[in-house]
Scaffold this motif. Structure first.
Motif, PDB file in Angstrom:
ATOM      1  N   VAL A  56      12.790  10.668  27.121  1.00  0.00           N
ATOM      2  CA  VAL A  56      12.758  10.194  26.096  1.00  0.00           C
ATOM      3  C   VAL A  56      13.140  11.039  24.801  1.00  0.00           C
ATOM      4  O   VAL A  56      13.902  10.604  23.938  1.00  0.00           O
ATOM      5  CB  VAL A  56      11.205   9.392  25.745  1.00  0.00           C
ATOM      6  CG1 VAL A  56      10.945   8.928  24.347  1.00  0.00           C
ATOM      7  CG2 VAL A  56      11.087   8.406  26.523  1.00  0.00           C
ATOM      8  N   LEU A  57      12.671  12.167  24.891  1.00  0.00           N
ATOM      9  CA  LEU A  57      13.143  12.989  23.827  1.00  0.00           C
ATOM     10  C   LEU A  57      14.847  13.325  23.853  1.00  0.00           C
ATOM     11  O   LEU A  57      15.240  13.670  22.744  1.00  0.00           O
ATOM     12  CB  LEU A  57      12.455  14.643  23.825  1.00  0.00           C
ATOM     13  CG  LEU A  57      11.094  14.428  23.980  1.00  0.00           C
ATOM     14  CD1 LEU A  57      10.289  15.904  24.013  1.00  0.00           C
ATOM     15  CD2 LEU A  57      10.633  13.783  22.493  1.00  0.00           C
ATOM     16  N   VAL A  58      15.494  13.281  25.038  1.00  0.00           N
ATOM     17  CA  VAL A  58      16.908  13.606  25.201  1.00  0.00           C
ATOM     18  C   VAL A  58      17.686  12.257  24.509  1.00  0.00           C
ATOM     19  O   VAL A  58      18.482  12.588  23.803  1.00  0.00           O
ATOM     20  CB  VAL A  58      17.231  13.558  26.517  1.00  0.00           C
ATOM     21  CG1 VAL A  58      18.622  13.499  26.809  1.00  0.00           C
ATOM     22  CG2 VAL A  58      16.774  15.031  27.120  1.00  0.00           C
ATOM     23  N   ARG A  59      16.776  11.075  24.450  1.00  0.00           N
ATOM     24  CA  ARG A  59      17.437   9.916  23.865  1.00  0.00           C
ATOM     25  C   ARG A  59      17.225   9.843  22.444  1.00  0.00           C
ATOM     26  O   ARG A  59      18.307   9.595  21.718  1.00  0.00           O
ATOM     27  CB  ARG A  59      16.934   8.787  24.804  1.00  0.00           C
ATOM     28  CG  ARG A  59      17.663   7.307  24.359  1.00  0.00           C
ATOM     29  CD  ARG A  59      16.909   6.242  25.102  1.00  0.00           C
ATOM     30  NE  ARG A  59      15.502   6.214  24.484  1.00  0.00           N
ATOM     31  CZ  ARG A  59      14.490   5.647  25.113  1.00  0.00           C
ATOM     32  NH1 ARG A  59      14.742   5.483  26.552  1.00  0.00           N
ATOM     33  NH2 ARG A  59      13.266   5.739  24.447  1.00  0.00           N
ATOM     34  N   ASP A  60      16.165  10.157  22.154  1.00  0.00           N
ATOM     35  CA  ASP A  60      15.817   9.906  20.855  1.00  0.00           C
ATOM     36  C   ASP A  60      15.512  11.271  20.022  1.00  0.00           C
ATOM     37  O   ASP A  60      15.475  11.156  18.569  1.00  0.00           O
ATOM     38  CB  ASP A  60      14.282   9.076  20.499  1.00  0.00           C
ATOM     39  CG  ASP A  60      14.328   7.709  21.347  1.00  0.00           C
ATOM     40  OD1 ASP A  60      15.327   7.150  21.420  1.00  0.00           O
ATOM     41  OD2 ASP A  60      13.344   7.255  21.788  1.00  0.00           O
ATOM     42  N   GLY A  61      15.470  12.196  20.699  1.00  0.00           N
ATOM     43  CA  GLY A  61      15.291  13.517  19.760  1.00  0.00           C
ATOM     44  C   GLY A  61      13.695  13.600  19.722  1.00  0.00           C
ATOM     45  O   GLY A  61      12.843  12.871  19.367  1.00  0.00           O
ATOM     46  N   TRP A  62      13.464  15.155  19.646  1.00  0.00           N
ATOM     47  CA  TRP A  62      12.028  15.471  19.259  1.00  0.00           C
ATOM     48  C   TRP A  62      11.513  14.987  17.948  1.00  0.00           C
ATOM     49  O   TRP A  62      10.050  14.796  17.726  1.00  0.00           O
ATOM     50  CB  TRP A  62      11.759  16.762  19.694  1.00  0.00           C
ATOM     51  CG  TRP A  62      12.423  17.788  18.617  1.00  0.00           C
ATOM     52  CD1 TRP A  62      13.590  18.328  18.641  1.00  0.00           C
ATOM     53  CD2 TRP A  62      11.692  18.062  17.508  1.00  0.00           C
ATOM     54  NE1 TRP A  62      13.759  19.035  17.498  1.00  0.00           N
ATOM     55  CE2 TRP A  62      12.709  18.951  16.736  1.00  0.00           C
ATOM     56  CE3 TRP A  62      10.546  17.864  16.792  1.00  0.00           C
ATOM     57  CZ2 TRP A  62      12.366  19.760  15.552  1.00  0.00           C
ATOM     58  CZ3 TRP A  62      10.208  18.651  15.608  1.00  0.00           C
ATOM     59  CH2 TRP A  62      11.180  19.363  14.851  1.00  0.00           C
ATOM     60  N   GLU A  63      12.191  14.895  16.901  1.00  0.00           N
ATOM     61  CA  GLU A  63      11.720  14.604  15.807  1.00  0.00           C
ATOM     62  C   GLU A  63      11.188  13.178  15.850  1.00  0.00           C
ATOM     63  O   GLU A  63      10.196  12.802  15.097  1.00  0.00           O
ATOM     64  CB  GLU A  63      12.956  14.683  14.611  1.00  0.00           C
ATOM     65  CG  GLU A  63      13.518  16.229  14.495  1.00  0.00           C
ATOM     66  CD  GLU A  63      14.410  16.447  15.186  1.00  0.00           C
ATOM     67  OE1 GLU A  63      14.682  15.645  16.369  1.00  0.00           O
ATOM     68  OE2 GLU A  63      15.159  17.476  15.128  1.00  0.00           O
TER      69      GLU A  63
END
Length: 452
Positions: A56-63
């Motif tokens: 999910v973080l790869v897709r959306d970014g950690w922010e």
């Protein structure tokens, strides 16, 4: 000591220990493997959720994924961080509980790397295994209650098992003790259909068979002892008899051999062959008589010997024997007195009974000194023959019926016979069921035979 001697106590304690150990072991296994299994499942779930969250973080970014990270931290009581390649902490969220710091269950640590816009980031999480710790704590708190339940179940189970198994075994043991003491009258009363019941019934059957076998064995043992004693006595008698036979035949054979060698070599007085041939003939006749007596003894001593029983007129037979010895008695100036009851009969072998009477009266005439008297008497119960003028030593009285025993210690043929006469007489009378004895009287020696 009481426990060691009681099967009931042993069964109770054994079952108690076995049930307690089994229950405790089961609970111990639950305490060991349940937390481990829960921890393993929880660890797999945490790591799996971290991998999904990294996607999910790869897709959306950690922010934009902070909400997802917060949910992950709350759901797993975890501390979550995101750092970059330089080690800078970009995000942190800590929802772990403080009680886990003191827990013996290790923290679940995980790290997942992901890239976003050409930059590498690291997702690091430390989850507290709250569910594992809570389950382990509950198991520890339940130990006293579980121990009480284990003890109660073990005691009740041990009592039931000891009563079910030990009670019939006690009865079987009591029956076995009676059997060991050769008391085969009791029965083991155990009404069961399993192996214990089979054992009890087999014990009862064995007791019955042993009782029959013991009775038969006692009878056979008694007979065997009698047979052994009889066999030993017969063996001893045979050895003594053959020893005496060899001794009796050795002397006349040596004499005969010496005389024949002297005549053959014509040495000294042996040149008179006619004289020594007559002596050899006499020695041969003596040996023939001895051999005939030995054969008679051997035949009567055999187990296959059978008497030829007929009705005997003992009175007439004894009178005939006395007439036969009246001449020799008159030659020695011995008075032969008779007191014979007429009409005395018995069942027996005529040849052997005549031989017995002849031996007794012949001995009385032969061993009486000149001028003595011989008294022969017969009633329907007793036969006696007494010769006066002589007495026997007590040790001779005990041996007169022994084969080849002669009162004359020189064992000279000129002063006595072969030593078989009285032995043959006793053997004949015993074959007819007649007891005989030799005793000293005031005037001489008395031979007595009871005809009953």
């Amino acid at each position: 000591m009481k426990i060691r001697e009681s099967i009931r106590a042993k069964t109770f304690l054994s079952m108690l220990a076995l049930l307690a150990v089994c229950c405790a072991a089961i609970y111990g296994v639950v305490m060991i493997f349940l937390p481990k299994s829960t921890y393993s499942d929880l660890e797999g779930q945490v790591l799996g959720d971290m991998n999904n969250m990294a996607l999910v973080l790869v897709r959306d970014g950690w922010e934009d994924g902070t909400e997802t990270l917060t949910k992950f931290s709350l759901s797993h009581d975890a501390a979550v961080q995101i750092i970059d390649d330089a080690g800078n902490v970009l995000f942190t969220e800590d929802n772990s509980t403080t009680e886990e710091a003191n827990s013996s269950i290790p923290i679940i640590n995980g790290s997942v790397a992901f890239q976003r816009d050409g930059q590498t980031y690291y997702l690091i999480a430390s989850a507290a295994p709250v569910a594992v710790t809570q389950s382990y704590t509950i198991l520890l708190k339940l130990i006293p209650l579980v121990a009480a339940v284990i003890l109660l179940v073990s005691v009740v189970g041990a009592l039931l098992c000891s009563r079910y198994y030990a009670k019939p075994l006690v009865r079987i043991s009591q029956t076995a003790k009676r059997m060991a003491a050769l008391d085969l009258t009791g029965q083991c009363k155990v009404d069961r259909q399993d192996e214990i019941g089979t054992l009890a019934r087999s014990l009862n059957e064995m007791s019955a068979h042993l009782s029959e076998a013991l009775t038969s064995l006692q009878s056979a043992n008694k007979q065997l002892k009698q047979d052994i004693e009889q066999e030993r006595a017969q063996e001893k008698q045979r050895i003594e008899f053959f020893t005496a036979v060899s001794h009796e035949l050795k002397t006349p054979l040596a004499i005969l051999k010496g005389q024949l060698e002297g005549m053959i070599c014509q040495v000294g007085e042996y040149k008179d062959r006619d004289l020594y041939l007559r002596r050899c003939l006499k020695t041969t006749n003596d040996m023939e008589t001895l051999v005939q007596e030995i054969l008679a003894v051997a035949r009567m001593g055999g187990s296959d010997f059978r008497l030829t029983r007929t009705d005997l007129d003992l009175s007439r037979m004894l009178q005939a024997v006395c007439r036969k010895y009246s001449g020799p008695a008159e030659d020695k100036q011995i008075a032969l007195h008779t007191s014979i009851q007429p009409g005395v009969h018995c069942q027996g072998d005529p040849r052997l009974m005549e031989k017995a009477f002849s031996n007794v009266i012949g001995n009385a005439v032969t061993y009486s000194p000149p001028g003595a008297s011989v008294h022969v008497a017969l009633t329907d119960k007793t036969f006696t023959a007494e010769n006066t003028g002589v007495h026997l030593e007590p040790r001779d009285l005990c041996q007169v019926f022994t084969p080849f025993y002669r009162v004359d210690k020189s064992r000279s043929r000129n002063s006595g016979g072969s030593g078989l006469g009285l032995y043959i007489t006793k053997t004949i009378l015993e074959r007819h069921g007649i007891h005989c004895a030799m005793t000293n009287t005031k005037d001489g020696v008395l031979f007595t035979a009871g005809l009953e």
